[in-house]
Structure formats: C-alpha cells, structure tokens
Scaffold this motif. Structure first.
Motif, PDB file in Angstrom:
ATOM      1  N   ARG A 203       0.832  -1.166   0.125  1.00 38.17           N
ATOM      2  CA  ARG A 203      -0.086   0.180  -0.166  1.00 38.17           C
ATOM      3  C   ARG A 203       0.849   1.308  -0.008  1.00 38.17           C
ATOM      4  O   ARG A 203       0.457   2.267  -0.633  1.00 38.17           O
ATOM      5  CB  ARG A 203      -0.923   0.079   1.262  1.00 38.17           C
ATOM      6  N   PRO A 207       0.001   4.643  -4.989  1.00 32.62           N
ATOM      7  CA  PRO A 207      -0.027   6.079  -5.058  1.00 32.62           C
ATOM      8  C   PRO A 207      -0.814   6.274  -3.628  1.00 32.62           C
ATOM      9  O   PRO A 207      -1.992   5.733  -3.744  1.00 32.62           O
ATOM     10  CB  PRO A 207      -0.933   6.532  -6.314  1.00 32.62           C
ATOM     11  N   GLN A 208      -0.486   7.092  -2.785  1.00 30.19           N
ATOM     12  CA  GLN A 208      -1.321   7.414  -1.744  1.00 30.19           C
ATOM     13  C   GLN A 208      -2.669   8.364  -1.886  1.00 30.19           C
ATOM     14  O   GLN A 208      -3.532   8.332  -1.578  1.00 30.19           O
ATOM     15  CB  GLN A 208      -0.326   8.350  -0.614  1.00 30.19           C
ATOM     16  N   LYS A 209      -2.537   9.046  -3.112  1.00 34.87           N
ATOM     17  CA  LYS A 209      -3.551  10.043  -3.625  1.00 34.87           C
ATOM     18  C   LYS A 209      -3.346  10.104  -5.160  1.00 34.87           C
ATOM     19  O   LYS A 209      -2.358  10.319  -5.677  1.00 34.87           O
ATOM     20  CB  LYS A 209      -3.393  11.406  -2.950  1.00 34.87           C
ATOM     21  N   LEU A 210      -4.158   9.808  -5.863  1.00 34.17           N
ATOM     22  CA  LEU A 210      -4.033   9.767  -7.458  1.00 34.17           C
ATOM     23  C   LEU A 210      -4.089  11.088  -7.753  1.00 34.17           C
ATOM     24  O   LEU A 210      -4.800  11.972  -7.447  1.00 34.17           O
ATOM     25  CB  LEU A 210      -5.443   9.065  -8.133  1.00 34.17           C
ATOM     26  N   GLU A 211      -3.084  11.274  -8.695  1.00 36.02           N
ATOM     27  CA  GLU A 211      -3.170  12.661  -9.622  1.00 36.02           C
ATOM     28  C   GLU A 211      -4.478  12.910 -10.361  1.00 36.02           C
ATOM     29  O   GLU A 211      -4.993  11.676 -10.810  1.00 36.02           O
ATOM     30  CB  GLU A 211      -2.025  12.675 -10.641  1.00 36.02           C
ATOM     31  N   GLN A 212      -5.072  13.926 -10.378  1.00 37.59           N
ATOM     32  CA  GLN A 212      -6.409  14.378 -10.921  1.00 37.59           C
ATOM     33  C   GLN A 212      -6.060  15.006 -12.075  1.00 37.59           C
ATOM     34  O   GLN A 212      -5.642  16.395 -11.944  1.00 37.59           O
ATOM     35  CB  GLN A 212      -7.391  14.916 -10.108  1.00 37.59           C
ATOM     36  N   ALA A 219     -10.219   7.063 -10.695  1.00 36.69           N
ATOM     37  CA  ALA A 219     -10.569   6.358  -9.478  1.00 36.69           C
ATOM     38  C   ALA A 219      -9.896   4.990  -9.637  1.00 36.69           C
ATOM     39  O   ALA A 219      -9.700   4.198 -10.494  1.00 36.69           O
ATOM     40  CB  ALA A 219     -11.864   6.260  -8.899  1.00 36.69           C
ATOM     41  N   THR A 221      -9.086   1.204  -7.173  1.00 40.72           N
ATOM     42  CA  THR A 221      -9.166   0.500  -5.916  1.00 40.72           C
ATOM     43  C   THR A 221      -8.051  -0.838  -6.025  1.00 40.72           C
ATOM     44  O   THR A 221      -7.753  -1.089  -6.901  1.00 40.72           O
ATOM     45  CB  THR A 221     -10.484  -0.198  -5.898  1.00 40.72           C
ATOM     46  N   ASP A 237      -1.064   3.405 -11.494  1.00 43.38           N
ATOM     47  CA  ASP A 237      -0.654   4.743 -11.314  1.00 43.38           C
ATOM     48  C   ASP A 237      -1.282   5.635 -12.420  1.00 43.38           C
ATOM     49  O   ASP A 237      -1.688   5.332 -13.392  1.00 43.38           O
ATOM     50  CB  ASP A 237       1.129   4.672 -11.622  1.00 43.38           C
ATOM     51  N   ASP A 399     -15.392   6.104  -9.271  1.00 42.79           N
ATOM     52  CA  ASP A 399     -15.419   5.340  -7.775  1.00 42.79           C
ATOM     53  C   ASP A 399     -16.451   4.491  -7.645  1.00 42.79           C
ATOM     54  O   ASP A 399     -16.494   3.476  -7.021  1.00 42.79           O
ATOM     55  CB  ASP A 399     -15.042   6.311  -6.508  1.00 42.79           C
TER      56      ASP A 399
END
Length: 563
Positions: A203, A207-212, A219, A221, A237, A399
C-alpha cells in the motif's frame, strides 16, 4: 497399562457414562472423581470440551470420534483437589497456562477384555481395571469396591435402547499436543506479521493519492487477497505528462509476499521515470522490459501503459502480457481490443507496438488485473465476457463504477487473489463547465508572416476565453518564440494548438521534423538559442515529445488565475 500412559484416560459405561476408571494423568489435570456416578454430574470438563455429545454418539453407533486440539485449563501444579465423594461439588479450574489435547472417544465392546472386566464390575464382581490407579483406588490398580452397591442389576439393563448392542462403554483418550499447537500458533503469528508487513509495503508503494488530470475523472481500488493469502504485486498509477496528456498504468508482478511487493515498487518507480520522457507507450514498455530483467530475472511481471490525449480525444496503449483495457462508449458499447500485445516484461527480444482507440466525451475506460476476472473453476475468457457485460451497464462516477465492478465480479474480503482496478472517464461538459474547457488550433501557412498570424490568433482566442491580461501577454510571447523556432528548425505541416481547462492554459506547436529541441545556454554573441530559455522562464512547465506521425510537438503551460 492405562495407568502408566502419559495420556488422559477415562472410562464410562452405560448410557449415562457412569465413571469406572480415571488414569493418574487425568486426575493430575482435572483432579479425582468418584466412580459409579454419571459423568455429567462429576466431570464438567467433558461438557466444556464438547465430549459428552460425542460419547453419546459413540455409545449409540459404536464408531469412534475424534476432536482435535481442545484447550484445557488444568489445575495449577501442587493444588489440592477437593474430594467429590458425596459432596456433588466441582473443583474450580486453576489459572495455569492452558494446555491442548486431542481426544479420541472409542467404543468398548463386550467381546474385548476390558469390556468383560467392566461387565464384571457392573455385576458386582471385583476386577482389575487396567494396571494403573483408578479414581477412588489405592494406586494398586484395583477398584476400591465392587459396583453392585449401585443397584444396577445386569449389564444388559445399562444398554437398553442403544443402536450398538455390543457396546458396553466409552473410552476417552486424550493425547497432549500443546507443543504442536504453540508451534503452529507461532508460525501463524509469524505469517500474519509477514503478511501485514507485505500489505503495508504494497500500500505504501501504491499512489497515496491519485493525480487528478484536468480533463479526466479517475478512481482506483486495490484489495489484497484474503487473510490466508499472501499479498501479491498488483499496482496502478496515474501520471500527468504535460501538454494536457495523461498516462494510465496498471501492472501485476506474479508471486506473493515481500519479494513481489518490492519488485512492484521498483517497476512503478521506473515507469514514472520513463513516463517523464514523454515517449510513445510501446517505447516505454521497451525500456521497462530491459530494466525488469535487471531487477529480478526470475520474476514475471505484466504491464499495460496507456496515454490519453485530450486534443485527439484518443487513448494510445501498449501491453506487455497484460489483460486488455476496456472502453465503454456513452451508449454502453464496450470495446475490448486484443492487439497489440506482447510477452510479459523481462523476456527480452520483443518489439512492442502501440494501438489507438477513440475516447470521446462521455467515454469510460477500465484497466484491471487478473484477480478481477480469473477464477479457478472457469476459463478466463468467460471472466472477461462477464466483466464486459457488467461494464457496459456501469454508470456513475469512476469510484462508483469501481465498487460496482468488484461487487458484480464477486470480489469479497475473502477473495483468494489480489485485485487492482483503475477507472478513468472523460465527462461531457455542460453549461458553465463547458466555458472552462476550450480548444482552438491554427494551421501555420506561409513564411515569416506565420508568426504574426499566430500571435494575432492567440490574442483573439484568449480574449474570447476571458483569460487574464498577464497570462494572455505571456502566452502570446511564448507562441511567438515556439512558432519562430518551428519555422527555423522544423518543416511543414505546422500547427498551433491552444487548450484551456479550469486550471491551466496549454500552448503547443507541432511540425513534421522529428528532431527534439533542447534548452541551451546562449552566449552573448549568439543570435539564436534564447527562445526555449524565454519559454522556460515565463511558463510553469514546458516539454517536447515525438508525435505518432513522425514529427514533434513543443508545448508549455500557464496556470490560470482569476483576473
């Protein structure tokens, strides 16, 4: 013989399992018990261990039964058990460390010697029950008294209404397995800690937070396999490439545990580094193939690398042994290309190729690993067909679609394989949002007057887009430098593209020459070489890339501010 065994031994006879014998080992664990009394009254441990119903079954059927590794809270060493003779009380178990026993309940038949001895005891005839000390005996192996005083009559009356007419009693034999149980517990605890460490590593490397991206909604999972399954090497990624383009990546390292997670982390880092070169997808996989063999030649890994281009409204992709991406049109039609593809990473000697799919507004794409579609009891093609059918009816935000796909494909917390899925969507722009997402282009024709036309075109378009004056002026200057550079060093056809989102303005100039310019330090006497330096100074980001038709593109970006 029974008295000298280290195992726990108890013998009950008749349908009430009246106690006839306890071994010394049994009394050391649970304390002494009076003979001739039904086990239910004086042996509460049998109820706690679930042995009484088992003894009933054995007495009825004549077939042995076994229960494994039952926890026993024995008396503390040196404790003195209160006598139960005539008191009806039960000694409380101590707080000693629990021990574990595997119990076998076996039938005792009249034809066996022990059965005849029990029969004699029942009829009031003194007999030796084994050679060990029984409960209520003097240690010499003989019962303290006959059981005729119980008024039981003949033995036949003790087994009325039983299924096994020759069964006269039940022998309970408990072999200690404490060491084995504790070794197993330590092993399981070690495996649990290793799995938790692998999941944590897995984990942390995702990526801890996806680039938007500006244009796409994305999204993802990730769900590790069930508690008894070692974590795998699934990963994904999202990488912003600049110029409005976005790389979408998914991969799977075969194998389990820390090793697979570590290899996954190295591959993901390598992909991000190669993505910054802004190469076509097949060239990225070609580079990744070489480094995968260096990381671990024994580890098999697959990868799918795709690039979304908002100007072309398309997705260009290449696969190294990975399952195909799926694209759902706004009307629900699902496209699942089978080619191009190649072998997994690290095999070497394969020239990967790229393919392109249209990706207009309203389209949705999904990348996934084999845990989503592969099952032990069905062919993977059936899983792909089931996913395509589910995906065709999946609507909503990315999501929401991720959750629907996992639920519809039967992925639960107990699933036996890791699952990763990445959903990306190009929404339809309506009303106010449509004004924030604009694009315009101009073919650069003629000679030196093309730069003047490009500046006038840029100023007019940005003014109509209500871009602030400071950004407008810097953009016109950047267009002047990029077009002049293309006129000097490139060749036709040449085109200027302007694209704005709610966050940034992108300026891009393309031509048919494949030589990528680079920024250099111009000397005071040089008459050229300052264009890209100026662009790099005034823009927030800039870059170059080769285009699919064999040319190149030079771009720069400006963040949009209210003005």
């Amino acid at each position: 013989m029974l008295g000298h065994l280290p195992a726990l031994v108890a013998i009950g006879y008749g349908p009430a399992h009246r106690l006839g014998y306890l071994s010394r080992a049994y009394t050391e664990v649970f304390g002494p018990r009076p003979t001739g009394v039904p086990a239910q009254q004086v042996m509460p441990e049998l109820e706690e261990l679930g042995l009484l119903p088992l003894m009933d079954q054995v007495y009825r059927t004549g077939r042995a039964r076994t229960v494994k590794a039952r926890k026993v809270h024995a008396q503390p060493p040196g404790s003195v058990a209160a006598s139960l003779s005539g008191s009806g009380s039960v000694p409380a178990f101590g707080a000693a460390e629990p021990r574990y026993f595997t119990f076998v309940c076996a039938p005792i038949r009249e034809s066996e010697d022990l059965g005849r001895q029990l029969t004699q005891l029942t009829l009031g005839e003194p007999a030796t029950v084994g050679s060990g000390a029984g409960a209520g005996s003097d240690g010499g192996g003989r019962a303290a008294h006959g059981l005729s005083s119980l008024g039981l009559g003949s033995f036949a009356s003790l087994r009325r209404s039983t299924g096994a007419s020759d069964v006269c009693g039940v022998l309970v034999f408990g072999a200690e397995v404490t060491d084995q149980v504790r070794v197993t517990e330590r092993l399981r605890e070690s495996e649990r800690r290793q799995r938790e460490a692998a999941v944590t590593l897995q984990r942390s490397l995702l990526p801890q937070k996806l680039e938007q991206p500006d244009d796409l909604r994305v999204a993802a999972t990730y769900q590790p396999g069930g508690a008894d399954t070692a974590v795998g090497g699934d990963w994904y990624d999202v990488i912003t490439l600049g110029g409005g383009r976005t790389a979408l990546v998914i991969g799977d390292v075969m194998g389990r545990g820390m090793r697979a997670a570590a290899v996954m982390g190295q591959l993901r880092t390598a992909v991000r580094a190669y993505a910054r070169l802004d190469l076509p997808p097949h060239e990225v996989l070609q580079l990744l193939d070489a480094i995968a063999a260096e990381i671990d030649a024994m580890q098999i890994a697959t990868c799918l690398y795709a690039v979304f281009d908002p100007s072309e409204e398309s997705v260009t992709y290449s696969s190294a042994g990975h399952l195909p991406l799926m694209v759902r049109a706004e009307d629900g039609t699902v496209t699942r290309p089978e080619e191009p593809g190649g072998p997994p990473l690290g095999t070497g000697g394969w020239m990967h190729t790229s393919g392109t799919l249209p990706f207009p507004p309203g389209a949705t794409g999904v990348l996934y690993t084999d845990g989503l579609v592969e099952r032990r009891d069905r062919d993977i093609d059936r899983g792909l067909d089931a996913l395509a059918k589910t995906f065709s009816g999946a609507t909503g935000t990315p999501d929401v679609i991720c959750s629907r796909l996992l639920r519809a494909m039967g992925v639960t917390p107990e699933h036996d394989d890791d699952v990763a899925a990445l959903v990306f969507q190009l929404p339809q722009r309506e009303l106010d949002s449509a004004d924030l997402f604009r694009s315009a282009s101009l073919d650069l024709l003629g000679g030196t007057e093309a730069a003047s036309s490009a500046r006038a075109f840029t100023g007019g378009v940005l003014c109509s887009w209500r871009v602030g004056e400071d950004i407008r002026d810097m953009s016109v200057l950047a267009v002047s430098e990029l077009v002049s550079n293309s006129l000097t060093h490139g060749r036709p056809p040449m085109r200027l593209r302007l694209r704005r989102t709610d966050r940034r303005l992108t300026v891009e100039v393309t031509d048919a020459d494949d030589h990528l310019p680079r920024r250099r330090q111009a000397l005071p006497a040089d008459e050229s070489g300052r264009g890209l330096a100026i662009v790099a100074t005034i823009a927030s980001n800039w870059g170059t890339r080769r285009t699919p038709d064999g040319g190149k593109a030079v771009w720069c970006e400006f963040p949009l501010r209210e003005g």
